[in-house]
Design a protein around this motif. Structure first.
Motif, PDB file in Angstrom:
ATOM      1  N   ILE A  71       0.841  -1.206   0.000  1.00 42.03           N
ATOM      2  CA  ILE A  71       0.000   0.000   0.000  1.00 42.03           C
ATOM      3  C   ILE A  71       0.870   1.248   0.000  1.00 42.03           C
ATOM      4  O   ILE A  71       0.655   2.186  -0.784  1.00 42.03           O
ATOM      5  CB  ILE A  71      -0.939  -0.005   1.223  1.00 42.03           C
ATOM      6  N   VAL A  72       1.857   1.255   0.868  1.00 42.53           N
ATOM      7  CA  VAL A  72       2.727   2.427   0.981  1.00 42.53           C
ATOM      8  C   VAL A  72       3.512   2.642  -0.308  1.00 42.53           C
ATOM      9  O   VAL A  72       3.643   3.772  -0.798  1.00 42.53           O
ATOM     10  CB  VAL A  72       3.683   2.270   2.188  1.00 42.53           C
ATOM     11  N   LYS A  73       4.047   1.562  -0.888  1.00 40.89           N
ATOM     12  CA  LYS A  73       4.810   1.682  -2.128  1.00 40.89           C
ATOM     13  C   LYS A  73       3.953   2.203  -3.274  1.00 40.89           C
ATOM     14  O   LYS A  73       4.436   2.919  -4.159  1.00 40.89           O
ATOM     15  CB  LYS A  73       5.412   0.324  -2.511  1.00 40.89           C
ATOM     16  N   LYS A  74       2.670   1.857  -3.247  1.00 38.27           N
ATOM     17  CA  LYS A  74       1.761   2.294  -4.298  1.00 38.27           C
ATOM     18  C   LYS A  74       1.412   3.775  -4.166  1.00 38.27           C
ATOM     19  O   LYS A  74       1.242   4.491  -5.160  1.00 38.27           O
ATOM     20  CB  LYS A  74       0.480   1.451  -4.245  1.00 38.27           C
ATOM     21  N   VAL A  75       1.337   4.262  -2.916  1.00 36.45           N
ATOM     22  CA  VAL A  75       0.893   5.634  -2.660  1.00 36.45           C
ATOM     23  C   VAL A  75       2.050   6.633  -2.666  1.00 36.45           C
ATOM     24  O   VAL A  75       1.907   7.751  -3.183  1.00 36.45           O
ATOM     25  CB  VAL A  75       0.139   5.710  -1.309  1.00 36.45           C
TER      26      VAL A  75
END
Length: 303
Positions: A102-106
């Motif tokens: 999630i963090v890598k995507k955002v």
């Protein structure tokens, strides 16, 4: 030097300081179920280790449950913590949530992921605490973390704000405690070596430590080396706040200040140099930074 003797002294000091903080702020009470957040770093390992020692000796009866959040970071050794915790015989729970993706995507490549990661992690741990019936959430922040936060907020946030030893969580559901509030980081580093904790690297996500926090940490370590007792006095200052001698109008009604025509114990010696108390002789060694305080029930006897 007798290494075994020095290690015993270190253990007693850690237990004394943690027991003192618990007693001073009523962090743990009879019947509590304490969720110890375990990251795989020296601080959280040390926290669990000392709490287990105090649990065996304390008059208050409380439960411990270790909780780790596996965020599915590439390369995270998922077997290390469960294997270690089984050897201790302590109840534990491993929560697996893929917050890393999630963090890598955002977050754009090259930007720090820590803020979003922290918010996601906090929400998950609050839910886990509720599901486990925990009455307290214990975090591994130590004395140096608290003072670093104070200076960071002063320098970059324009706030006189630190990291409290006990507080209500931001969702209002939980009480969060920091039993290591009085413990110097250098003691935790030594204890991790003594206990040979299976440390998990903190850079698996590719993020680097915040430069500002690192700089402030280096500053505190240099002060501690050059001026023994200064760091202890900084911690004491957080426990001896004089609102009338600061500048916050929300804490003190400066508009109402009037001459009283009588001696004032807290009056300002406007034309005098402020007398400075010399640090206790024990403070420089770290042996008894809270020597003037009362002995606490949670503290094991030195004998």
């Amino acid at each position: 030097m007798d290494i075994a003797f020095e290690n015993r002294k270190l253990e007693k000091r850690l237990c004394r300081l943690v027991g003192q903080a618990i007693d001073d702020y009523r962090m743990i009470e009879d019947g509590d179920r304490v969720m110890v957040c375990l990251s795989g770093g020296k601080d959280s390992y040390g926290l669990l280790d000392i709490l287990m020692r105090l649990q065996r000796r304390a008059p208050a009866r409380f439960e411990l449950i270790a909780v780790n959040l596996d965020q599915r970071q590439p390369g995270f050794p998922a077997d290390v913590l469960p294997n270690y915790l089984r050897t201790l015989g302590v109840p534990f729970h491993i929560e697996t949530q893929d917050t890393y993706s999630i963090v890598k995507k955002v977050i754009p490549e090259g930007k720090t992921m820590c803020s979003l990661c922290s918010r996601l992690r906090r929400g998950i741990l609050y839910r886990v605490a509720r599901e486990l019936g925990a009455t307290k959430i214990a975090l591994g922040h130590h004395r140096d973390d608290i003072l670093q936060t104070l200076l960071l907020n002063m320098f970059f946030g324009a706030k006189l704000k630190g990291m409290p030893p006990k507080l209500v969580s931001d969702n209002g559901e939980h009480v969060v405690i920091r039993p290591l509030a009085y413990v110097p980081e250098k003691d935790l580093i030594r204890w991790a070596e003594v206990r040979q904790f299976p440390i998990i690297p903190c850079n698996l996500c590719g993020s680097q430590q915040h430069l500002q926090r690192k700089q402030v940490g280096d500053l505190l370590r240099e002060w501690d080396k050059r001026y023994p007792g200064r760091i202890d006095n900084m911690l004491r200052a957080l426990q001896n706040v004089v609102p009338s001698h600061l500048m916050d109008r929300g804490l003190y009604d400066f508009a109402a200040v009037r001459a009283t025509d009588r001696p004032e114990a807290e009056g300002d010696l406007a034309f005098d140099d402020e007398p400075l108390a010399m640090p206790d002789a024990h403070d420089a060694t770290g042996e008894a930074p809270m020597a003037a305080r009362r002995i606490v029930a949670l503290t094991p006897q030195d004998a």
